[in-house]
Design a protein around this motif. Structure first.
Motif, mmCIF file in Angstrom:
data_model
loop_
_atom_site.group_PDB
_atom_site.id
_atom_site.type_symbol
_atom_site.label_atom_id
_atom_site.label_comp_id
_atom_site.label_asym_id
_atom_site.label_seq_id
_atom_site.Cartn_x
_atom_site.Cartn_y
_atom_site.Cartn_z
ATOM 1 N N VAL A 5 43.539 42.477 23.350
ATOM 2 C CA VAL A 5 44.711 41.989 24.078
ATOM 3 C C VAL A 5 44.676 42.482 25.519
ATOM 4 N N GLU A 6 44.327 43.753 25.692
ATOM 5 C CA GLU A 6 44.282 44.335 27.043
ATOM 6 C C GLU A 6 43.177 43.695 27.883
ATOM 7 N N GLU A 7 42.021 43.456 27.263
ATOM 8 C CA GLU A 7 40.926 42.817 27.995
ATOM 9 C C GLU A 7 41.288 41.393 28.402
ATOM 10 N N GLN A 8 41.936 40.671 27.504
ATOM 11 C CA GLN A 8 42.321 39.303 27.842
ATOM 12 C C GLN A 8 43.301 39.298 29.007
ATOM 13 N N ASP A 9 44.257 40.195 28.981
ATOM 14 C CA ASP A 9 45.207 40.302 30.097
ATOM 15 C C ASP A 9 44.475 40.601 31.406
ATOM 16 N N ALA A 10 43.455 41.461 31.328
ATOM 17 C CA ALA A 10 42.694 41.830 32.528
ATOM 18 C C ALA A 10 41.867 40.653 33.047
ATOM 19 N N ILE A 11 41.279 39.868 32.140
ATOM 20 C CA ILE A 11 40.520 38.673 32.548
ATOM 21 C C ILE A 11 41.443 37.702 33.273
ATOM 22 N N VAL A 12 42.616 37.487 32.715
ATOM 23 C CA VAL A 12 43.592 36.577 33.330
ATOM 24 C C VAL A 12 44.008 37.098 34.707
ATOM 25 N N ALA A 13 44.178 38.405 34.826
ATOM 26 C CA ALA A 13 44.565 38.993 36.111
ATOM 27 C C ALA A 13 43.472 38.792 37.168
ATOM 28 N N VAL A 14 42.225 38.900 36.752
ATOM 29 C CA VAL A 14 41.098 38.674 37.672
ATOM 30 C C VAL A 14 41.101 37.230 38.170
ATOM 31 N N ILE A 15 41.351 36.302 37.270
ATOM 32 C CA ILE A 15 41.391 34.886 37.653
ATOM 33 C C ILE A 15 42.572 34.618 38.581
ATOM 34 N N LYS A 16 43.714 35.233 38.298
ATOM 35 C CA LYS A 16 44.889 35.044 39.169
ATOM 36 C C LYS A 16 44.618 35.589 40.568
ATOM 37 N N LYS A 17 43.973 36.738 40.629
ATOM 38 C CA LYS A 17 43.662 37.336 41.937
ATOM 39 C C LYS A 17 42.755 36.408 42.741
ATOM 40 N N ALA A 18 41.775 35.815 42.065
ATOM 41 C CA ALA A 18 40.866 34.886 42.741
ATOM 42 C C ALA A 18 41.615 33.634 43.189
ATOM 43 N N ALA A 19 42.548 33.176 42.387
ATOM 44 C CA ALA A 19 43.351 32.004 42.763
ATOM 45 C C ALA A 19 44.289 32.330 43.919
ATOM 46 N N ASP A 20 44.866 33.523 43.903
ATOM 47 C CA ASP A 20 45.727 33.956 45.008
ATOM 48 C C ASP A 20 44.968 33.970 46.332
#
Length: 430
Positions: free
Chosen positions: A206-221
């Motif tokens: 769960v924590e890794e999935q949240d971190a993957i999503v955060a990485v993608i959001k940062k790239a989108a930002d």
């Protein structure tokens, strides 16, 4: 460009400039023909004498059929013999969408597209490539990935596969993923996320999935336009606590206006119907609405019509009947427990200390597969061939990694399987 494609493009541009920019040249040019033969056929529906349909009809108005075939099928002929729509049957599309929400409760209330039916997941990946991948594009995948991506994406569309390291310190290598995602500056990015992963059988925590999503959001930002293709072939087959049980599509579908989430899934592995060939493509993006999704669905259906025309009607009908059956959930749960038992047998077998001199398990916790990394000096294909000729055991060699499909092995045979791999390794060392 056909005016019908231009019309769909205008809708997509008005609703989401990032989605339009993510479309490949093929994706921009494709459309579902509402005029011509299909349009004229639709207009003639319900007429007393309908001579538009490219299918034969009995004198009583039912589909023409051979009794040698029909006698083997205990279903209404209208659910079996006619063509299904290129979009897929409306009833199974609606049902599968409702099942996506049931399986991923965190997206309750989030607007998604209606799933479009594909000829299972290989075709779904291919159609996603058709829609979004140009020859100059790189598609980001882990270094352990399903080999059919080479045929469906690289060979078919000329794009390249850019790899990141999947594992580090026994878990998902987030640093490698982030580095790969941000290579080449700001621009269009295409990512395939396949969990449970084939071949490794790994799903992030769960924590890794949240971190993957955060990485993608940062790239989108930062301004990147990103299409994430989630290959959910083995969705639902998670065997450990703390592992993400919802598809990563769920958070990605509502993450950012620059992130288009594309869910490729189906009944093939989830419902043990490999030969039925029924899959789905579903779209989600933050702020997406029915008009945007309808345009994407039409383009996808156009790509499918130009590729295979439509998926099999009988398979869709059989599956819908199963999904609506009172016994469906109970029967699926029973099969899950068989898979869990086989997974547990693998875990137990691999506690054998002696194996470590020849191989060690790569992280696994879900799906149909797990892998072992052979010790230095061993050659994967040599071990594989000796396993066949001397021990009567079949595995897949991926370089010096052996993929074990425990889904196909009775729990009672698992120990013999790993003993065989160990003994074959010992033989190859001599």
């Amino acid at each position: 460009m056909n005016p019908q494609a231009a019309e769909l493009n205008s809708v997509i541009q008005a609703k989401s400039t990032p989605v339009f920019e993510l479309l490949s040249e093929r994706g921009k040019n494709i459309f579902f023909p509402k005029k011509g033969i299909l349009g004229q056929t639709a207009e003639a529906k319900g007429t007393k004498i309908n001579a538009t349909i490219g299918a034969a009809i009995e004198d009583d108005g039912t589909p023409m059929r051979l009794e040698a075939v029909a006698s083997k099928i205990n279903m209404d002929p209208s659910l079996v013999f006619p063509y299904a729509p290129s979009f897929g049957r409306p009833d199974i599309r609606a049902k599968w969408k409702s099942m996506i929400y049931e399986k991923n409760p965190s997206i309750a209330g989030v607007e998604l597209s209606l799933p479009v039916v594909t000829n299972a997941l290989t075709h779904g990946i291919s159609m996603a490539g058709y829609m979004f991948a140009d020859a100059q594009d790189e598609i980001i995948v882990p270094d352990l990935f399903w080999g059919n991506y080479n045929l469906t994406l690289t060979n078919a569309y000329g794009c390249s596969l850019g790899k990141f390291n999947l594992f580090k310190d026994g878990g998902f290598d987030l640093e490698s993923f982030e580095t790969k995602l941000n290579e080449g500056g700001i621009g269009k990015k295409i990512v395939i996320l396949n969990f449970p992963n084939n071949p490794s059988g790994y799903t992030p925590t769960v924590e890794e999935q949240d971190a993957i999503v955060a990485v993608i959001k940062k790239a989108a930002d930062a301004g990147n336009k990103i299409v994430t293709i989630t290959d959910d072939a083995y969705f639902g087959l998670v065997y450990e606590e703390g592992i993400a049980t919802e598809s990563i599509f769920a958070p990605l579908s509502q993450l950012h206006e620059n992130v288009l989430a594309v869910k490729v899934d189906g009944a093939t592995k989830e419902d043990y119907v490999w030969g039925f060939r029924v899959g789905f493509i579903t779209y989600g993006i933050k702020g997406g609405d029915a008009e945007l999704y309808s345009a994407l669905e039409s383009k996808t259906a156009g790509a499918i019509r130009g590729n295979i025309s439509n998926a099999a009607n009988i398979s869709q009908s059989l599956l819908l009947s199963a999904f609506e059956s009172e016994e469906y959930a109970q029967q699926k749960e029973a099969k899950y427990h068989i898979m869990q038992k086989r997974y547990d047998a693998v875990k137990k077998a691999l506690t054998e200390e002696k194996y470590k001199e020849c191989f060690e398990a790569i992280p696994y916790n879900s799906g149909y597969f797990m892998c072992v990394q052979l010790a230095e000096g061993l050659v994967g294909d040599e071990v594989r061939q000796l396993l066949i000729t001397k021990y009567g055991i079949g595995v897949i060699a991926l370089g010096n990694v052996l993929r074990v499909a425990f889904a196909a092995v009775a729990a009672s045979d698992v120990k013999e399987l790993f003993d065989g791999i160990y003994n074959a390794c010992k033989d190859c060392k001599k």
